[in-house]
Scaffold this active site. Sequence first.
Site, short mmCIF file in Angstrom:
data_model
loop_
_atom_site.label_atom_id
_atom_site.label_comp_id
_atom_site.label_asym_id
_atom_site.label_seq_id
_atom_site.Cartn_x
_atom_site.Cartn_y
_atom_site.Cartn_z
N THR A 76 -72.32 -50.57 13.34
CA THR A 76 -71.03 -50.60 14.05
C THR A 76 -71.15 -50.05 15.46
OG1 THR A 76 -69.85 -50.48 11.98
CG2 THR A 76 -68.66 -49.70 13.89
N SER A 120 -76.45 -52.41 8.46
CA SER A 120 -77.41 -51.58 7.71
C SER A 120 -77.42 -51.89 6.21
CB SER A 120 -77.15 -50.10 7.95
OG SER A 120 -76.01 -49.66 7.25
N THR A 159 -73.70 -47.11 9.44
CA THR A 159 -73.41 -45.91 8.64
C THR A 159 -73.51 -46.14 7.14
OG1 THR A 159 -71.05 -46.41 8.66
CG2 THR A 159 -71.88 -44.95 10.41
N ASP A 160 -73.48 -47.41 6.71
CA ASP A 160 -73.43 -47.67 5.25
C ASP A 160 -74.67 -47.17 4.52
OD1 ASP A 160 -70.95 -48.76 5.60
OD2 ASP A 160 -71.57 -50.84 5.37
N1 ASP Z 1 -71.37 -52.15 7.98
C1 ASP Z 1 -71.80 -51.26 9.05
C2 ASP Z 1 -73.28 -50.97 8.87
O1 ASP Z 1 -73.64 -50.16 8.07
C3 ASP Z 1 -70.98 -50.03 9.00
C4 ASP Z 1 -71.21 -49.06 10.11
O2 ASP Z 1 -72.17 -49.11 10.84
O3 ASP Z 1 -70.37 -48.15 10.22
O4 ASP Z 1 -74.07 -51.58 9.53
#
Ligand code: ASP
Length: 323
Positions: free
Chosen positions: A13, A60, A93-94
């Site tokens: 993100t 991710s 973040t995932d």
């Molecule tokens: N779906 C995103 C990822 O993990 C979520 C994020 O980065 O907050 O790539």
Amino acid sequence: MKQNIAIIGTGGTIAGKGASDTDLTGYTPGVITVEEIIESVPGVSEYGPFVHYQFANMESSDITMYQWIELAKLVQSVVDREDVGGVVITHGTDTLEETAYFLNLVVHTDKPIVVTGSMRPASAISADGPINLLQSIQVTRHPSSVGKGVLVVLNGTIESAREVTKMNTTNVSTFGSPNTGHMGFVQDGVPHFYSSPVRRHTLHSEFAVADTLPHVPILACYAGIEESVGAAVLNTHPDGLVIMGLGHGTVPKQIRVVTEKAGVPVVRASRTGTGIVSALSTDKGTDYIVSDSLSPQKARILLMVALQKERTKGDLERIFKEY
Ligand code: ASP
């Protein structure tokens, strides 16, 4: 000569863009480059010089074990450079906590390594990516961050790779360490630490990155689970297994019958999110070992790196106490 900070972009993100600045969930992750992210951070040049690498630009949740291995090799080669003082990795973040813990186990260095990301895309109102990257760079630059293993910095807090977990689907304060609390805070551009990791990591880890990782799935338990679900997971021929058990790592009897003598190491972990799973007398004579306070997803990573070598049950019990 002032050493460089290496910034490695992997996507997420923090590199995402939405159709409008109020689009906080329907955006596309992994669109802008790491160079563009660095350029969007006010005051960043004060903390340079930088070198940057675009490792990937992906969501991710799609990361593969092959990419983990390649990323660990890249991070190791970067920290081995004399002109590099530390590394910041931008990441979705995932699965951020999993990449951070994997690197914590296999990269050998005492130089700071910080993994960061954001919950709002770069295009959003009040995007958190630039401040998270700035604070990660400030932590990486600071001498008090040396020797603390892989750190996770978002929303002004510093977490250790072993303890950190994502706890909210969308909130910017999603990362925390529910068993131990935050390791520290970033304030006025300076990291303030209140604890240090006591488990083995980075420079003191016995693990190193290899060319493949063993197959270790996680079997999630729930009320009414059927034996066939456990059998299906074992049919994938795992090298080891983590059971996301109930409460204190309890395995429902339908799953126990197919997993307690699985012929591969089986870690009992818990779906509760906090606390320790400790050994029980009923584990004796079975393939079960316990996760200690590791979440199922972190227990899986430790089991994977441990099983890069042939291990006895006793070896694995030691490893789960030390890491
Ligand atoms: N779906 C995103 C990822 O993990 C979520 C994020 O980065 O907050 O790539």
